[in-house]
Design a protein around this motif. Structure first.
Motif, PDB file in Angstrom:
ATOM      1  N   TRP A 179       1.183  -1.127   0.088  1.00 12.85           N
ATOM      2  CA  TRP A 179      -0.228   0.217  -0.068  1.00 12.85           C
ATOM      3  C   TRP A 179       0.426   0.810  -0.399  1.00 12.85           C
ATOM      4  N   VAL A 180       2.013   1.209   0.719  1.00  8.25           N
ATOM      5  CA  VAL A 180       2.963   2.561   1.026  1.00  8.25           C
ATOM      6  C   VAL A 180       3.750   2.089  -0.510  1.00  8.25           C
ATOM      7  N   VAL A 181       3.679   1.395  -1.222  1.00  7.91           N
ATOM      8  CA  VAL A 181       4.797   1.838  -2.513  1.00  7.91           C
ATOM      9  C   VAL A 181       3.256   2.169  -3.157  1.00  7.91           C
ATOM     10  N   ALA A 182       2.257   1.888  -3.597  1.00  9.80           N
ATOM     11  CA  ALA A 182       0.897   2.120  -4.578  1.00  9.80           C
ATOM     12  C   ALA A 182       0.904   3.473  -3.935  1.00  9.80           C
ATOM     13  N   ALA A 183       0.773   3.902  -2.874  1.00 11.59           N
ATOM     14  CA  ALA A 183       1.059   5.750  -2.442  1.00 11.59           C
ATOM     15  C   ALA A 183       2.190   6.122  -3.529  1.00 11.59           C
ATOM     16  N   VAL A 184       3.038   6.178  -2.919  1.00  8.98           N
ATOM     17  CA  VAL A 184       4.317   6.643  -3.487  1.00  8.98           C
ATOM     18  C   VAL A 184       3.924   6.523  -5.390  1.00  8.98           C
ATOM     19  N   ILE A 185       4.134   5.803  -6.466  1.00  5.83           N
ATOM     20  CA  ILE A 185       4.137   5.315  -7.280  1.00  5.83           C
ATOM     21  C   ILE A 185       2.605   6.199  -7.925  1.00  5.83           C
ATOM     22  N   GLY A 186       1.581   6.541  -6.734  1.00  9.88           N
ATOM     23  CA  GLY A 186       0.244   7.221  -7.193  1.00  9.88           C
ATOM     24  C   GLY A 186       0.592   8.771  -7.769  1.00  9.88           C
ATOM     25  N   VAL A 187       1.551   9.128  -6.535  1.00 14.34           N
ATOM     26  CA  VAL A 187       1.937  10.714  -6.102  1.00 14.34           C
ATOM     27  C   VAL A 187       2.777  10.976  -7.490  1.00 14.34           C
ATOM     28  N   LEU A 188       4.114   9.845  -7.470  1.00 15.45           N
ATOM     29  CA  LEU A 188       5.113  10.750  -8.550  1.00 15.45           C
ATOM     30  C   LEU A 188       4.320  10.623  -9.508  1.00 15.45           C
ATOM     31  N   VAL A 189       3.239   9.502 -10.040  1.00 14.46           N
ATOM     32  CA  VAL A 189       3.013   9.223 -11.320  1.00 14.46           C
ATOM     33  C   VAL A 189       1.523  10.745 -11.316  1.00 14.46           C
TER      34      VAL A 189
ATOM     35  N   LEU B 278      -0.278  -0.723 -11.386  1.00 20.79           N
ATOM     36  CA  LEU B 278      -0.789  -0.903 -10.155  1.00 20.79           C
ATOM     37  C   LEU B 278      -0.316  -2.229 -10.635  1.00 20.79           C
ATOM     38  N   GLY B 279       0.127  -2.984 -11.707  1.00 23.06           N
ATOM     39  CA  GLY B 279       0.736  -4.167 -12.099  1.00 23.06           C
ATOM     40  C   GLY B 279       1.937  -4.393 -12.012  1.00 23.06           C
TER      41      GLY B 279
END
Length: 96
Positions: A19-29, A46-47
């Motif tokens: 979940w933390v990695v998803a948050a970081v990826i979401g903010v970066l994207v 997400l993949g």
């Protein structure tokens, strides 16, 4: 015959890590991708989170509840990235 574990390892840490990695990826994207490419890069992110969830759970070495932990990781990553993308989407329509 299976031998019960004396002190089972905690499995919540691996789920929350995804979940933390998803948050970081979401903010970066959201910050780096243009408006027209944001949805595609979020799908790629997400993949990557799904692959990361499989890797973390396989690395943990517990077979009990494997499917539930991977599903919780992937669903949580989807929700986290969805909320972040909703925020960026709303921010893009506000005049400024």
């Amino acid at each position: 015959m299976a031998v019960p574990e004396l002190a089972p390892r905690r499995t919540l840490g691996g789920v929350i890590a995804v979940w933390v990695v998803a948050a970081v990826i979401g903010v970066l994207v959201g910050l780096l991708a243009g408006d027209e490419w944001r949805a595609q890069w979020l799908a790629v992110g997400l993949g990557g989170c799904l692959i990361l969830a499989f890797a973390i759970q396989l690395w943990g070495g517990r077979s009990q509840g494997f499917t539930e932990r991977v599903a919780a990781s992937a669903l949580g990553a989807l929700l986290v990235m969805g909320v972040i993308s909703l925020g960026f989407g709303l921010a893009s329509i506000v005049p400024g």
